[in-house]
Design a protein around this motif. Structure first.
Motif, PDB file in Angstrom:
ATOM      1  N   LEU A 105       0.721  -0.898   0.204  1.00 30.04           N
ATOM      2  CA  LEU A 105       0.021  -0.030  -0.315  1.00 30.04           C
ATOM      3  C   LEU A 105       0.834   0.783  -0.171  1.00 30.04           C
ATOM      4  CD1 LEU A 105      -2.353   1.494   0.080  1.00 30.04           C
ATOM      5  CD2 LEU A 105      -2.796   1.235   2.766  1.00 30.04           C
ATOM      6  N   LYS A 106       2.143   0.991   0.950  1.00 30.34           N
ATOM      7  CA  LYS A 106       2.461   2.660   1.252  1.00 30.34           C
ATOM      8  C   LYS A 106       3.513   2.937  -0.440  1.00 30.34           C
ATOM      9  CE  LYS A 106       5.450   4.993   3.933  1.00 30.34           C
ATOM     10  NZ  LYS A 106       6.037   4.744   5.534  1.00 30.34           N
ATOM     11  N   GLU A 107       3.972   1.720  -0.401  1.00 25.95           N
ATOM     12  CA  GLU A 107       4.726   1.650  -2.148  1.00 25.95           C
ATOM     13  C   GLU A 107       4.120   2.049  -2.996  1.00 25.95           C
ATOM     14  OE1 GLU A 107       6.572  -1.154   1.107  1.00 25.95           O
ATOM     15  OE2 GLU A 107       4.345  -1.093  -0.200  1.00 25.95           O
ATOM     16  N   THR A 108       2.684   1.950  -3.238  1.00 27.18           N
ATOM     17  CA  THR A 108       1.645   2.401  -4.559  1.00 27.18           C
ATOM     18  C   THR A 108       1.338   3.565  -4.255  1.00 27.18           C
ATOM     19  OG1 THR A 108       0.271   0.386  -4.256  1.00 27.18           O
ATOM     20  CG2 THR A 108      -0.439   2.442  -5.580  1.00 27.18           C
ATOM     21  N   LEU A 109       1.175   3.764  -3.018  1.00 27.81           N
ATOM     22  CA  LEU A 109       1.217   5.656  -2.373  1.00 27.81           C
ATOM     23  C   LEU A 109       2.467   6.461  -3.131  1.00 27.81           C
ATOM     24  CD1 LEU A 109      -0.767   5.305   0.511  1.00 27.81           C
ATOM     25  CD2 LEU A 109      -2.212   5.915  -2.074  1.00 27.81           C
ATOM     26  N   VAL A 110       4.016   5.843  -2.479  1.00 32.06           N
ATOM     27  CA  VAL A 110       4.740   6.613  -3.222  1.00 32.06           C
ATOM     28  C   VAL A 110       5.085   7.141  -4.050  1.00 32.06           C
ATOM     29  CG1 VAL A 110       7.001   6.757  -3.106  1.00 32.06           C
ATOM     30  CG2 VAL A 110       6.175   5.697  -0.639  1.00 32.06           C
ATOM     31  N   LEU A 111       4.113   6.555  -5.676  1.00 35.08           N
ATOM     32  CA  LEU A 111       4.862   6.577  -6.805  1.00 35.08           C
ATOM     33  C   LEU A 111       3.649   7.893  -7.038  1.00 35.08           C
ATOM     34  CD1 LEU A 111       4.402   2.866  -8.016  1.00 35.08           C
ATOM     35  CD2 LEU A 111       5.963   3.694  -7.910  1.00 35.08           C
ATOM     36  N   GLN A 112       2.916   8.334  -6.144  1.00 33.24           N
ATOM     37  CA  GLN A 112       1.795   9.576  -6.953  1.00 33.24           C
ATOM     38  C   GLN A 112       2.650  10.206  -6.525  1.00 33.24           C
ATOM     39  OE1 GLN A 112      -0.929   8.781  -8.190  1.00 33.24           O
ATOM     40  NE2 GLN A 112      -0.487   6.654  -7.952  1.00 33.24           N
ATOM     41  N   GLU A 113       3.049  12.180  -6.274  1.00 35.51           N
ATOM     42  CA  GLU A 113       4.001  13.185  -6.767  1.00 35.51           C
ATOM     43  C   GLU A 113       3.681  13.914  -5.387  1.00 35.51           C
ATOM     44  OE1 GLU A 113       3.872  15.270 -10.886  1.00 35.51           O
ATOM     45  OE2 GLU A 113       4.216  13.198 -11.298  1.00 35.51           O
ATOM     46  N   SER A 114       2.328  13.711  -5.470  1.00 34.54           N
ATOM     47  CA  SER A 114       1.725  14.672  -3.549  1.00 34.54           C
ATOM     48  C   SER A 114       0.664  14.269  -2.831  1.00 34.54           C
ATOM     49  CB  SER A 114       1.193  15.944  -4.583  1.00 34.54           C
ATOM     50  OG  SER A 114       0.445  15.878  -5.043  1.00 34.54           O
ATOM     51  N   PRO A 115       0.406  14.498  -1.606  1.00 36.74           N
ATOM     52  CA  PRO A 115      -0.789  13.832  -1.657  1.00 36.74           C
ATOM     53  C   PRO A 115      -1.877  14.193  -1.783  1.00 36.74           C
ATOM     54  CG  PRO A 115       0.421  15.331   0.493  1.00 36.74           C
ATOM     55  CD  PRO A 115       1.122  15.600  -0.993  1.00 36.74           C
ATOM     56  N   GLU A 116      -2.529  15.113  -3.115  1.00 39.83           N
ATOM     57  CA  GLU A 116      -3.216  15.383  -3.524  1.00 39.83           C
ATOM     58  C   GLU A 116      -3.883  14.395  -3.950  1.00 39.83           C
ATOM     59  OE1 GLU A 116      -2.219  18.924  -1.287  1.00 39.83           O
ATOM     60  OE2 GLU A 116      -1.236  17.012  -2.926  1.00 39.83           O
ATOM     61  N   GLN A 117      -2.761  13.426  -5.448  1.00 38.49           N
ATOM     62  CA  GLN A 117      -2.605  12.836  -6.106  1.00 38.49           C
ATOM     63  C   GLN A 117      -3.298  11.211  -5.349  1.00 38.49           C
ATOM     64  OE1 GLN A 117       0.755  13.132  -8.615  1.00 38.49           O
ATOM     65  NE2 GLN A 117      -0.155  14.597  -9.563  1.00 38.49           N
ATOM     66  N   MET A 118      -1.882  11.345  -4.198  1.00 41.28           N
ATOM     67  CA  MET A 118      -2.315  10.186  -3.362  1.00 41.28           C
ATOM     68  C   MET A 118      -3.963   9.617  -3.348  1.00 41.28           C
ATOM     69  SD  MET A 118       0.240  10.394  -0.517  1.00 41.28           S
ATOM     70  CE  MET A 118       2.443  10.622  -1.300  1.00 41.28           C
ATOM     71  N   ARG A 119      -4.692  11.317  -2.535  1.00 38.01           N
ATOM     72  CA  ARG A 119      -5.885  10.992  -2.195  1.00 38.01           C
ATOM     73  C   ARG A 119      -6.743  10.197  -3.254  1.00 38.01           C
ATOM     74  NH1 ARG A 119      -9.938  15.815  -0.927  1.00 38.01           N
ATOM     75  NH2 ARG A 119     -11.269  14.411   0.703  1.00 38.01           N
ATOM     76  N   ALA A 120      -6.730  11.136  -4.400  1.00 35.51           N
ATOM     77  CA  ALA A 120      -7.272  10.827  -5.337  1.00 35.51           C
ATOM     78  C   ALA A 120      -7.061  10.178  -6.256  1.00 35.51           C
ATOM     79  CB  ALA A 120      -6.888  11.684  -6.961  1.00 35.51           C
ATOM     80  N   TRP A 121      -6.235   9.170  -6.190  1.00 38.68           N
ATOM     81  CA  TRP A 121      -5.319   7.539  -6.667  1.00 38.68           C
ATOM     82  C   TRP A 121      -6.540   6.638  -5.726  1.00 38.68           C
ATOM     83  CZ3 TRP A 121      -4.460   2.573  -4.546  1.00 38.68           C
ATOM     84  CH2 TRP A 121      -3.870   1.800  -5.896  1.00 38.68           C
ATOM     85  N   ALA A 123      -9.529   7.333  -4.135  1.00 38.03           N
ATOM     86  CA  ALA A 123     -10.689   7.676  -4.242  1.00 38.03           C
ATOM     87  C   ALA A 123     -10.894   6.697  -5.886  1.00 38.03           C
ATOM     88  CB  ALA A 123     -11.233   8.946  -4.596  1.00 38.03           C
ATOM     89  N   GLN A 124     -10.233   7.000  -6.753  1.00 38.43           N
ATOM     90  CA  GLN A 124     -10.744   6.110  -7.342  1.00 38.43           C
ATOM     91  C   GLN A 124     -10.330   4.681  -7.969  1.00 38.43           C
ATOM     92  OE1 GLN A 124      -8.148   8.522 -10.661  1.00 38.43           O
ATOM     93  NE2 GLN A 124      -8.835  10.068 -10.336  1.00 38.43           N
ATOM     94  N   ASN A 125      -9.522   3.897  -7.090  1.00 37.63           N
ATOM     95  CA  ASN A 125      -8.854   2.546  -6.903  1.00 37.63           C
ATOM     96  C   ASN A 125      -9.252   1.832  -6.304  1.00 37.63           C
ATOM     97  OD1 ASN A 125      -7.264   2.554  -9.940  1.00 37.63           O
ATOM     98  ND2 ASN A 125      -6.521   4.210  -8.773  1.00 37.63           N
ATOM     99  N   VAL A 126      -9.931   2.672  -5.437  1.00 38.74           N
ATOM    100  CA  VAL A 126      -9.737   1.410  -3.940  1.00 38.74           C
ATOM    101  C   VAL A 126     -11.902   1.796  -4.099  1.00 38.74           C
ATOM    102  CG1 VAL A 126      -9.868   1.387  -1.289  1.00 38.74           C
ATOM    103  CG2 VAL A 126      -7.774   2.076  -2.625  1.00 38.74           C
ATOM    104  N   ASN A 127     -12.551   0.685  -3.910  1.00 37.06           N
ATOM    105  CA  ASN A 127     -13.811   0.925  -3.922  1.00 37.06           C
ATOM    106  C   ASN A 127     -13.579   1.143  -2.563  1.00 37.06           C
ATOM    107  OD1 ASN A 127     -16.712   0.772  -4.484  1.00 37.06           O
ATOM    108  ND2 ASN A 127     -16.510  -1.839  -5.116  1.00 37.06           N
ATOM    109  N   GLY A 128     -15.270   1.911  -2.467  1.00 37.33           N
ATOM    110  CA  GLY A 128     -15.340   2.235  -0.753  1.00 37.33           C
ATOM    111  C   GLY A 128     -15.026   3.613  -0.577  1.00 37.33           C
ATOM    112  N   LEU A 129     -13.720   4.017  -1.315  1.00 37.47           N
ATOM    113  CA  LEU A 129     -14.039   5.546  -0.430  1.00 37.47           C
ATOM    114  C   LEU A 129     -13.906   6.362  -1.956  1.00 37.47           C
ATOM    115  CD1 LEU A 129      -9.764   4.167   0.619  1.00 37.47           C
ATOM    116  CD2 LEU A 129     -11.872   4.786   1.176  1.00 37.47           C
ATOM    117  N   GLY A 130     -13.609   7.605  -1.153  1.00 35.47           N
ATOM    118  CA  GLY A 130     -14.072   9.211  -2.444  1.00 35.47           C
ATOM    119  C   GLY A 130     -13.753  10.186  -1.374  1.00 35.47           C
ATOM    120  N   TYR A 131     -13.824  11.059  -2.320  1.00 36.26           N
ATOM    121  CA  TYR A 131     -13.769  12.134  -1.777  1.00 36.26           C
ATOM    122  C   TYR A 131     -14.898  12.906  -0.886  1.00 36.26           C
ATOM    123  CZ  TYR A 131     -10.003  12.985  -5.154  1.00 36.26           C
ATOM    124  OH  TYR A 131      -9.391  13.363  -6.361  1.00 36.26           O
TER     125      TYR A 131
END
Length: 132
Positions: A105-121, A123-131
């Motif tokens: 999980l952490k390694e996947t999120l590190v690939l994003q460039e910012s906390p905002e992009q982590m959150r967007a990722w 929201a788009q990729n984990v069923n049950g999460l969103g904004y």
């Protein structure tokens, strides 16, 4: 007015402390610790936060969070509203982040460039999460 300022000061300290705890989880936490938080976020919509955290702790203690199927998880999280759906979402999220015998999980999120992009990722990729 003085009471309002005192309440604001008290709440500000609590909010900052909670944000610091999230930073500590990110800095020192493993993917497994982060998955506990993710499970909590999946459980909480339309359910009481304290009950949901208790459910996450029970699942972790019994090992079902890591190896249980949706039915086993659902039987433990009776305090969570829409428990059958949320149990399936936990199994789905777990399978998304479990590769080569380890959680990433952490390694996947590190690939994003910012906390905002982590959150967007998330929201788009984990069923049950969103904004929320």
């Amino acid at each position: 007015m003085a009471q309002l300022k005192a309440l604001d000061c008290k709440m500000r300290v609590e909010i900052e402390n909670r944000l610091d705890s999230f930073r500590q989880i990110w800095d020192a936490g493993s993917s497994e610790v982060m998955f506990l938080e993710l499970a909590f976020c999946i459980f909480t919509p339309q359910s009481k936060a304290r009950s949901c955290w208790s459910a996450v702790e029970r699942l972790n203690a019994t090992g079902l969070l890591w190896e249980g199927d949706a039915r086993d998880i659902s039987n433990i999280i009776t305090c969570v509203r829409f428990r059958h759906t949320k149990a399936r979402r936990i199994v789905e999220a777990r399978s998304r982040f479990f590769n080569d015998g380890a959680f990433n999980l952490k390694e996947t999120l590190v690939l994003q460039e910012s906390p905002e992009q982590m959150r967007a990722w998330l929201a788009q990729n984990v069923n049950g999460l969103g904004y929320k």
